[in-house]
Design a protein around this motif. Structure first.
Motif, PDB file in Angstrom:
ATOM      1  N   ILE A 158       0.805  -0.896   0.132  1.00 21.88           N
ATOM      2  CA  ILE A 158      -0.478   0.253   0.095  1.00 21.88           C
ATOM      3  C   ILE A 158       1.217   0.913  -0.236  1.00 21.88           C
ATOM      4  O   ILE A 158       1.451   1.869   1.032  1.00 21.88           O
ATOM      5  CB  ILE A 158      -0.846   0.379   1.063  1.00 21.88           C
ATOM      6  N   GLY A 159       1.128   2.165  -0.790  1.00 26.17           N
ATOM      7  CA  GLY A 159       1.539   3.567  -1.286  1.00 26.17           C
ATOM      8  C   GLY A 159       3.089   2.942  -0.544  1.00 26.17           C
ATOM      9  O   GLY A 159       3.631   2.478  -0.870  1.00 26.17           O
ATOM     10  N   THR A 160       3.473   3.525   0.041  1.00 26.18           N
ATOM     11  CA  THR A 160       4.968   4.574   0.614  1.00 26.18           C
ATOM     12  C   THR A 160       3.957   3.013   2.336  1.00 26.18           C
ATOM     13  O   THR A 160       5.545   3.471   2.753  1.00 26.18           O
ATOM     14  CB  THR A 160       5.341   5.759   1.048  1.00 26.18           C
ATOM     15  N   LEU A 163      -4.206  11.800 -10.019  1.00 25.29           N
ATOM     16  CA  LEU A 163      -3.620  12.571  -8.575  1.00 25.29           C
ATOM     17  C   LEU A 163      -3.286  11.119  -8.024  1.00 25.29           C
ATOM     18  O   LEU A 163      -1.926  10.900  -7.333  1.00 25.29           O
ATOM     19  CB  LEU A 163      -4.463  12.600  -7.221  1.00 25.29           C
ATOM     20  N   ALA A 164      -3.093   9.930  -7.796  1.00 26.21           N
ATOM     21  CA  ALA A 164      -3.248   9.051  -7.877  1.00 26.21           C
ATOM     22  C   ALA A 164      -1.524   8.397  -7.703  1.00 26.21           C
ATOM     23  O   ALA A 164      -0.782   7.930  -7.171  1.00 26.21           O
ATOM     24  CB  ALA A 164      -3.670   7.198  -8.225  1.00 26.21           C
ATOM     25  N   GLU A 165      -1.550   8.546  -9.327  1.00 22.42           N
ATOM     26  CA  GLU A 165       0.346   8.775 -10.328  1.00 22.42           C
ATOM     27  C   GLU A 165       0.562   9.440  -9.647  1.00 22.42           C
ATOM     28  O   GLU A 165       1.947   9.103  -9.138  1.00 22.42           O
ATOM     29  CB  GLU A 165      -0.601   8.798 -11.290  1.00 22.42           C
ATOM     30  N   LYS A 166       0.446  10.616  -9.622  1.00 19.90           N
ATOM     31  CA  LYS A 166       0.846  11.772  -8.886  1.00 19.90           C
ATOM     32  C   LYS A 166       1.801  11.711  -7.205  1.00 19.90           C
ATOM     33  O   LYS A 166       3.147  11.575  -7.443  1.00 19.90           O
ATOM     34  CB  LYS A 166       0.134  13.277  -9.033  1.00 19.90           C
ATOM     35  N   TYR A 167       0.991  11.037  -6.934  1.00 14.64           N
ATOM     36  CA  TYR A 167       1.713  10.791  -5.219  1.00 14.64           C
ATOM     37  C   TYR A 167       1.351   9.316  -4.569  1.00 14.64           C
ATOM     38  O   TYR A 167       2.013   8.870  -3.493  1.00 14.64           O
ATOM     39  CB  TYR A 167      -0.268  11.000  -4.114  1.00 14.64           C
ATOM     40  N   GLY A 168       1.252   8.485  -6.066  1.00 13.14           N
ATOM     41  CA  GLY A 168       1.771   6.936  -5.926  1.00 13.14           C
ATOM     42  C   GLY A 168       0.940   6.659  -4.822  1.00 13.14           C
ATOM     43  O   GLY A 168       1.448   5.701  -4.125  1.00 13.14           O
ATOM     44  N   GLN A 216      -6.682  -2.639 -14.201  1.00 12.88           N
ATOM     45  CA  GLN A 216      -6.020  -0.844 -14.252  1.00 12.88           C
ATOM     46  C   GLN A 216      -5.197  -0.699 -13.572  1.00 12.88           C
ATOM     47  O   GLN A 216      -4.847  -0.649 -12.482  1.00 12.88           O
ATOM     48  CB  GLN A 216      -7.835  -0.141 -14.040  1.00 12.88           C
ATOM     49  N   PRO A 217      -4.665   0.385 -14.024  1.00 18.28           N
ATOM     50  CA  PRO A 217      -2.961   1.455 -12.906  1.00 18.28           C
ATOM     51  C   PRO A 217      -4.292   1.640 -11.699  1.00 18.28           C
ATOM     52  O   PRO A 217      -4.898   2.562 -11.381  1.00 18.28           O
ATOM     53  CB  PRO A 217      -2.766   1.928 -14.232  1.00 18.28           C
ATOM     54  N   ARG A 218      -2.649   1.407 -11.284  1.00 22.10           N
ATOM     55  CA  ARG A 218      -2.666   1.165  -9.584  1.00 22.10           C
ATOM     56  C   ARG A 218      -4.511   0.790  -9.042  1.00 22.10           C
ATOM     57  O   ARG A 218      -3.849   1.399  -7.042  1.00 22.10           O
ATOM     58  CB  ARG A 218      -2.530   3.083  -9.755  1.00 22.10           C
ATOM     59  N   ILE A 219      -5.177  -0.100  -8.928  1.00 24.50           N
ATOM     60  CA  ILE A 219      -5.873  -0.330  -8.548  1.00 24.50           C
ATOM     61  C   ILE A 219      -5.073  -1.472  -8.050  1.00 24.50           C
ATOM     62  O   ILE A 219      -5.054  -2.817  -8.289  1.00 24.50           O
ATOM     63  CB  ILE A 219      -6.852  -1.306  -9.116  1.00 24.50           C
ATOM     64  N   PRO A 261     -10.931   1.035  -4.924  1.00 29.25           N
ATOM     65  CA  PRO A 261     -12.268   1.084  -5.687  1.00 29.25           C
ATOM     66  C   PRO A 261     -13.235   0.295  -4.439  1.00 29.25           C
ATOM     67  O   PRO A 261     -13.545  -0.275  -4.563  1.00 29.25           O
ATOM     68  CB  PRO A 261     -12.463   0.703  -6.668  1.00 29.25           C
ATOM     69  N   TYR A 262     -14.488   1.663  -4.015  1.00 32.04           N
ATOM     70  CA  TYR A 262     -15.568   1.163  -3.720  1.00 32.04           C
ATOM     71  C   TYR A 262     -16.956   1.126  -4.491  1.00 32.04           C
ATOM     72  O   TYR A 262     -16.466   2.025  -5.105  1.00 32.04           O
ATOM     73  CB  TYR A 262     -15.797   1.838  -2.254  1.00 32.04           C
TER      74      TYR A 262
END
Length: 315
Positions: free
Chosen positions: A6-8, A199-204, A274-277, A209-210
């Motif tokens: 999950i993210g960072t 934004l998800a891409e920009k900030y990692g 899909q990307p970042r899911i 999704p709900y």
């Protein structure tokens, strides 16, 4: 099963997030325990709830967290699961609120109901559009330093307020969101893909999704207005009974037949492609429903399948 980081953060989760909104609503405690047990037995570890679930039943909520807390205590498996809950939503008697006072009070109430000493992922459930962003992040800083919360995430927060949150976090050394939980599925795409995906891409951010199955519409259960009475959630899918929605179901039927699968499984597999899911949030009220959900990570759709589903959708 390969887990998603999950993210960072240092949290890793299997790629389905079990939604706890049905616990204490359409499922009683024993039925909820059965679903939770089966979910974990199949190698999954990510459970989603909120402090206000299911407020529409009793006016205040808390039932879902209470049931999950009782389950964690009875199974003794807190260290094997990642628990996400939320703060800030409205109830019958309380407005949207992400003030310091409300966060500090709510986190303790959630910990008590969950019968745990920490929350792995704590969401801003809704933005109240009035509390200064710095006040909200500073409150999160307090609960993280106290060991009550490990990481924070955002759900229904406007893009501009998200941008401000990241700017302040960088400027003042405050906690930053590591994940995003938006409304996103095969029939609800424009809002996320236009406003939030960049934004998800920009900030990692890892994205969970709900309403991943559009309140059940993407299971194929509802194909006419006569079907809406099949469950208490039926009224919420009426808006999808149009040319576009029915075309999506046709495409899902075609792809599902190819893999001898189900529309629900295919819809979730599309999301996972899909990307970042990271892990779609999905609830289940029976073991049969759960089987269709947990089958999704193993279903890898090819380019032709993805294009077929994309072509049936009006953005």
């Amino acid at each position: 099963m390969e887990k998603v980081k999950i993210g960072t953060s240092d949290l890793a989760v299997a790629p389905i997030n079990l939604g706890g909104n049905v616990f204490g609503w359409t499922l009683d405690e024993q039925q909820s325990f059965d679903i939770l047990d089966e979910f974990i037995a199949n190698g999954f570890n990510f459970i989603d709830t909120a402090d206000t679930y299911a407020w529409w039943v009793n006016g205040t909520g808390g039932q879902s967290e209470t049931i999950i807390g009782n389950w964690l205590k009875s199974r003794g498996n807190r260290d094997k699961v990642v628990i996400a809950t939320k703060v800030g939503s409205e109830t019958r008697d309380h407005p949207f609120d992400i003030s310091r006072k409300h966060i500090l009070q709510s986190v303790d109430e959630s910990l008590r109901r969950l019968q745990t000493d920490h929350i792995d992922l704590y969401y801003t459930h809704y933005d109240d559009h009035r509390t200064p962003v710095e006040e909200t992040l500073s409150a999160y800083d307090e609960v993280i330093r106290a060991g009550k919360v490990r990481y924070i995430a955002a759900s229904n927060v406007p893009p501009a307020r998200l941008e401000e949150s990241f700017a302040l976090a960088a400027q003042k050394g405050l906690p930053r969101y590591v994940a995003l939980q938006p409304h996103y599925n095969l029939v609800e795409r424009a809002g996320y893909e236009t406003e939030y995906a960049p934004l998800a891409e920009k900030y990692g951010l890892t994205v969970f999704p709900y309403w991943a199955l559009a309140a059940g519409f993407l299971t194929g259960k509802y194909r006419s207005e006569a079907d809406l009475g099949k469950s208490v959630r039926g009224g919420g899918v009426k808006k999808y009974l149009n040319e576009n929605g029915l075309a999506v179901l046709d495409a899902l039927d075609t792809v599902a037949a190819k893999y001898r699968s189900t529309p629900a499984t295919v819809a979730l597999a599309w999301l996972l492609a899909q990307p970042r899911i990271g892990a779609p949030v999905v609830s289940a009220t029976s073991k049969r429903q759960l089987e269709t959900i947990i089958a999704a990570p193993a279903l890898k759709l090819d380019k032709e399948d993805l294009e077929r589903l994309d072509q049936r959708i009006e953005r």
